[in-house]
Design a protein around this motif. Sequence first.
Motif, PDB file in Angstrom:
ATOM      1  N   ALA A  90      76.732  -5.233  51.685  1.00 45.36           N
ATOM      2  CA  ALA A  90      77.825  -5.021  50.726  1.00 45.36           C
ATOM      3  C   ALA A  90      77.970  -3.526  50.435  1.00 45.36           C
ATOM      4  N   ILE A  91      79.225  -3.071  50.335  1.00 45.09           N
ATOM      5  CA  ILE A  91      79.514  -1.669  50.033  1.00 45.09           C
ATOM      6  C   ILE A  91      80.310  -1.597  48.736  1.00 45.09           C
ATOM      7  N   ILE A  92      79.843  -0.726  47.802  1.00 48.52           N
ATOM      8  CA  ILE A  92      80.527  -0.530  46.538  1.00 48.52           C
ATOM      9  C   ILE A  92      80.709   0.971  46.320  1.00 48.52           C
ATOM     10  N   ALA A  93      81.940   1.394  46.039  1.00 51.76           N
ATOM     11  CA  ALA A  93      82.210   2.778  45.651  1.00 51.76           C
ATOM     12  C   ALA A  93      82.412   2.827  44.141  1.00 51.76           C
ATOM     13  N   THR A  94      81.849   3.856  43.500  1.00 54.79           N
ATOM     14  CA  THR A  94      81.962   3.950  42.044  1.00 54.79           C
ATOM     15  C   THR A  94      82.598   5.282  41.651  1.00 54.79           C
ATOM     16  N   GLY A  95      83.388   5.234  40.564  1.00 55.23           N
ATOM     17  CA  GLY A  95      83.950   6.471  40.039  1.00 55.23           C
ATOM     18  C   GLY A  95      85.368   6.306  39.541  1.00 55.23           C
ATOM     19  N   ASP A  96      85.630   6.735  38.307  1.00 57.83           N
ATOM     20  CA  ASP A  96      86.976   6.650  37.736  1.00 57.83           C
ATOM     21  C   ASP A  96      87.963   7.542  38.461  1.00 57.83           C
ATOM     22  N   GLU A  97      87.454   8.561  39.154  1.00 61.47           N
ATOM     23  CA  GLU A  97      88.342   9.520  39.809  1.00 61.47           C
ATOM     24  C   GLU A  97      88.832   9.035  41.173  1.00 61.47           C
ATOM     25  N   LEU A  98      88.316   7.907  41.645  1.00 64.93           N
ATOM     26  CA  LEU A  98      88.598   7.454  43.002  1.00 64.93           C
ATOM     27  C   LEU A  98      89.856   6.597  43.064  1.00 64.93           C
ATOM     28  N   VAL A  99      90.640   6.809  44.120  1.00 62.58           N
ATOM     29  CA  VAL A  99      91.886   6.084  44.330  1.00 62.58           C
ATOM     30  C   VAL A  99      91.894   5.556  45.759  1.00 62.58           C
TER      31      VAL A  99
ATOM     32  N   ASN B 148      76.297  -3.300  64.040  1.00 67.93           N
ATOM     33  CA  ASN B 148      76.629  -4.709  64.270  1.00 67.93           C
ATOM     34  C   ASN B 148      76.115  -5.613  63.144  1.00 67.93           C
ATOM     35  N   VAL B 149      76.546  -5.298  61.925  1.00 65.29           N
ATOM     36  CA  VAL B 149      76.226  -6.145  60.778  1.00 65.29           C
ATOM     37  C   VAL B 149      77.525  -6.697  60.200  1.00 65.29           C
ATOM     38  N   ASP B 150      77.407  -7.724  59.364  1.00 60.08           N
ATOM     39  CA  ASP B 150      78.569  -8.254  58.650  1.00 60.08           C
ATOM     40  C   ASP B 150      78.750  -7.449  57.361  1.00 60.08           C
ATOM     41  N   ILE B 151      79.974  -7.013  57.106  1.00 64.93           N
ATOM     42  CA  ILE B 151      80.252  -6.085  56.014  1.00 64.93           C
ATOM     43  C   ILE B 151      81.071  -6.784  54.940  1.00 64.93           C
ATOM     44  N   ILE B 152      80.647  -6.629  53.692  1.00 64.53           N
ATOM     45  CA  ILE B 152      81.369  -7.186  52.542  1.00 64.53           C
ATOM     46  C   ILE B 152      81.819  -6.015  51.670  1.00 64.53           C
ATOM     47  N   HIS B 153      83.128  -5.868  51.484  1.00 63.39           N
ATOM     48  CA  HIS B 153      83.658  -4.763  50.692  1.00 63.39           C
ATOM     49  C   HIS B 153      83.917  -5.206  49.253  1.00 63.39           C
ATOM     50  N   TYR B 154      83.431  -4.391  48.306  1.00 63.28           N
ATOM     51  CA  TYR B 154      83.682  -4.640  46.892  1.00 63.28           C
ATOM     52  C   TYR B 154      84.648  -3.623  46.298  1.00 63.28           C
ATOM     53  N   GLY B 155      85.201  -2.763  47.155  1.00 60.22           N
ATOM     54  CA  GLY B 155      86.214  -1.825  46.694  1.00 60.22           C
ATOM     55  C   GLY B 155      85.657  -0.756  45.782  1.00 60.22           C
ATOM     56  N   ILE B 156      86.545  -0.259  44.907  1.00 60.52           N
ATOM     57  CA  ILE B 156      86.182   0.799  43.960  1.00 60.52           C
ATOM     58  C   ILE B 156      85.933   0.167  42.596  1.00 60.52           C
ATOM     59  N   ILE B 157      84.765   0.449  42.031  1.00 60.55           N
ATOM     60  CA  ILE B 157      84.425  -0.071  40.706  1.00 60.55           C
ATOM     61  C   ILE B 157      84.431   1.092  39.728  1.00 60.55           C
ATOM     62  N   ALA B 158      85.129   0.925  38.635  1.00 57.91           N
ATOM     63  CA  ALA B 158      85.247   1.991  37.637  1.00 57.91           C
ATOM     64  C   ALA B 158      83.898   2.264  36.982  1.00 57.91           C
TER      65      ALA B 158
ATOM     66  N   THR C 275      75.670   1.483  47.434  1.00 55.69           N
ATOM     67  CA  THR C 275      76.659   2.101  46.561  1.00 55.69           C
ATOM     68  C   THR C 275      76.824   3.570  46.938  1.00 55.69           C
ATOM     69  N   CYS C 276      77.994   4.099  46.633  1.00 58.42           N
ATOM     70  CA  CYS C 276      78.276   5.532  46.815  1.00 58.42           C
ATOM     71  C   CYS C 276      78.567   6.126  45.450  1.00 58.42           C
ATOM     72  N   GLY C 277      77.763   7.104  45.028  1.00 60.94           N
ATOM     73  CA  GLY C 277      77.990   7.768  43.763  1.00 60.94           C
ATOM     74  C   GLY C 277      77.239   7.120  42.623  1.00 60.94           C
ATOM     75  N   GLY C 278      77.069   7.883  41.544  1.00 60.68           N
ATOM     76  CA  GLY C 278      76.489   7.328  40.335  1.00 60.68           C
ATOM     77  C   GLY C 278      74.975   7.314  40.272  1.00 60.68           C
ATOM     78  N   VAL C 279      74.275   7.984  41.226  1.00 63.27           N
ATOM     79  CA  VAL C 279      72.814   7.974  41.181  1.00 63.27           C
ATOM     80  C   VAL C 279      72.275   9.343  40.786  1.00 63.27           C
ATOM     81  N   SER C 280      73.167  10.206  40.290  1.00 65.65           N
ATOM     82  CA  SER C 280      72.736  11.522  39.844  1.00 65.65           C
ATOM     83  C   SER C 280      72.509  11.479  38.336  1.00 65.65           C
ATOM     84  N   VAL C 281      72.757  12.614  37.662  1.00 67.77           N
ATOM     85  CA  VAL C 281      72.426  12.683  36.234  1.00 67.77           C
ATOM     86  C   VAL C 281      73.646  12.933  35.353  1.00 67.77           C
ATOM     87  N   GLY C 282      74.854  12.773  35.904  1.00 66.50           N
ATOM     88  CA  GLY C 282      76.062  13.014  35.123  1.00 66.50           C
ATOM     89  C   GLY C 282      76.230  11.999  34.003  1.00 66.50           C
TER      90      GLY C 282
END
Length: 409
Positions: free
Chosen positions: A187-196, A223-233, A255-262
């Motif tokens: 599963a792939i999840i992108a995070t961030g209010d700035e993402l469109v 060669n894996v099966d991919i599940i997209h969860y889109g952009i999560i605010a 996940t992409c993003g959100g693992v830093s200290v912001g």
Amino acid sequence: MSMNEHCDSPDLLPIQHALAKMLKQAPALTDFETIDLLEGLNRVLASTIVSEVNVPPSDNSAMDGYAFFCDVTLAADTELCVQGQALAGNPFESEVKPGHCVLITTGAILPAGTNTVVMQENVSTEAQKIILNTTVRPGNSVRSRGEDIRKGDKVITKGTKLTPAHLALIASLGLAKIEVTPKLKVAIIATGDELVEAGDSLNDGQIYESNRFALHGLLQQLNVDIIHYGIIADEPDALKKSLLDAANNADVVITCGGVSVGKADYVKQVLQQIGEINFWKVAIKPGKPFAFGKIQDAIFCGLPGNPVSSYVTFEKLVAPVLNNLMGCKPPRSIPQVALCAEKINKRVGRADFQRGIAYQDNNGILWVKLNGKQGSGIMTSVANANCYILLEQEQGNVPQGAEVKIELF
């Protein structure tokens, strides 16, 4: 300046140590499934294949020509009488008499009484006989029984990712089905209010989300099966819901993003509530912030949000974990040595995967130059490159003309 004095060095986990920890927590899955051989490309073999036959099954001709017996080298001008013919799939059933031969096609079984083949281009024909135009040694142009594979041989070992050549090899053993490890669900999840989403219009302060597209392509190559969860605010309840749902439906959650200290990096906060996650500063550039652990039974990998950081950390940290889960033997990467066409700036403290362009000069010498700016947000540095320039954690600046290791894409 020692590594401990450098700003990149405090609390950084060397990439080899991070990988070792991750692989220990992500052992190979033990399940397998049986599939048709035609569906086997890029699947991972779950059990070693042992041949139950000889390949080839019989002595056969490597050429179109004439088969006969000889125990010494025959001289040119030797004459042989033609007794019949042996065709692929239609053997010559009788024994070939001394001083005689049979016309034979490529792949045809060598008839009894023969041990040698001469190419048809190397004979002259006259009525019902042939005349050798060249000397012929015993055993010439014959493919022996079991020459490629003998019965009982281990042909392809467990953990091999199957290539087209492997499929042909398995088919030559007469196998129509194979046992492979199941495809991973990722599963792939992108995070961030700035993402469109690509295709929508941008407002001030917004950017198009692109990491999922790179990850999708990289995962397709595995060669894996991919599940997209889109952009999560950046909203804790929405993140929690998506992460738990992904963990229920996938073997691995990325996940992409959100693992830093912001202040708005809520992924870390939510993960600490619902999972067993390690948050590391890995000694890798680009891509220092990284998270790894489990959400319920699913493996979790948290990538940095910057596009190049996400790309590089996937290749160098996540892909080995996915291969390990699939029981896939680690792909062999053989770095090459090139000369620097220009000075490369490098700070001690992190392993650096700079993006480069490798090329040969007129003397065949391999050179490499940087592919433009190397910032973690500059995706053109990857897209227009053909290699990584591999700079070790302890390494500093590299002068022009010095040797460096490169890894071609």
